[in-house]
Design a protein around this motif. Structure first.
Motif, mmCIF file in Angstrom:
data_model
loop_
_atom_site.group_PDB
_atom_site.id
_atom_site.type_symbol
_atom_site.label_atom_id
_atom_site.label_comp_id
_atom_site.label_asym_id
_atom_site.label_seq_id
_atom_site.Cartn_x
_atom_site.Cartn_y
_atom_site.Cartn_z
ATOM 1 N N CYS A 59 32.424 12.484 63.809
ATOM 2 C CA CYS A 59 33.115 12.771 62.553
ATOM 3 C C CYS A 59 33.276 14.282 62.407
ATOM 4 O O CYS A 59 32.300 15.027 62.493
ATOM 5 C CB CYS A 59 32.357 12.200 61.368
ATOM 6 S SG CYS A 59 33.261 12.453 59.811
ATOM 7 N N CYS B 130 34.653 15.711 59.614
ATOM 8 C CA CYS B 130 34.925 16.063 58.219
ATOM 9 C C CYS B 130 34.101 17.288 57.812
ATOM 10 O O CYS B 130 33.086 17.616 58.424
ATOM 11 C CB CYS B 130 34.664 14.881 57.293
ATOM 12 S SG CYS B 130 32.944 14.637 56.814
ATOM 13 N N CYS C 82 30.389 16.716 57.141
ATOM 14 C CA CYS C 82 29.581 16.594 58.355
ATOM 15 C C CYS C 82 29.405 17.956 59.026
ATOM 16 O O CYS C 82 28.374 18.219 59.639
ATOM 17 C CB CYS C 82 30.203 15.594 59.327
ATOM 18 S SG CYS C 82 29.894 13.873 58.875
#
Ligand SMILES: [Zn+2]
Ligand SMILES: [Zn+2]
Length: 136
Positions: free
Chosen positions: A26, A28, A31
């Motif tokens: 991930c 994002c 994260c």
């Protein structure tokens, strides 16, 4: 198959049993905060395959978001170990907390690539999605 893991200081420990969990990377922004800047490698673990074996995780959810994830972390050393996402029955476990991350077969997909930094390198041939995958 049994996988064991825990936080950085060892106060929080868990066990995963059953089939080898699949997962991904991930990219994002949340994260990136939690990982130190790189993507977060995670596995999706069925609820009955995951057991806390030591300690009690603290939980945090951002009060300013409409449907925040719940981040579970060690109250002593602060390491985030798992995430619970609304609508996702599986527990999201951070691969870096496994005792033997090398036993995990690796990510099957990449998500939230729209939020990655220009210097992040996507693994070649990995299915990539700008947000969440379209079918889950
Ligand atoms: Zn700890
Ligand atoms: Zn993320």
């Amino acid at each position: 198959m049994t996988l064991e893991g825990g936080c950085y200081c060892g106060a929080l420990r868990y066990r995963i049993e059953g089939p080898m969990p699949r997962g991904g990377l991930c990219y994002c922004r949340a994260c990136q905060h939690a990982s130190g800047g790189g993507p977060n490698a995670f596995a999706l673990v069925a609820p009955d395959s995951f057991t806390w074996t030591k300690g009690t995780a603290s939980q945090f959810a951002r009060p300013d978001l409409p449907a925040p994830v719940i981040r579970e972390f060690c109250p002593d050393c602060g390491t985030q170990v798992t995430t619970l996402r609304p609508g996702q029955t599986k527990r999201i476990v951070k691969i870096g907390t496994l005792d033997r991350a090398q036993d995990w077969p690796g990510p099957g997909f990449a998500i939230f690539t729209a939020e990655k930094a220009p210097w992040h390198a996507l693994p070649p041939d990995l299915p990539a999605f700008e947000g969440l995958p379209p079918s889950r």
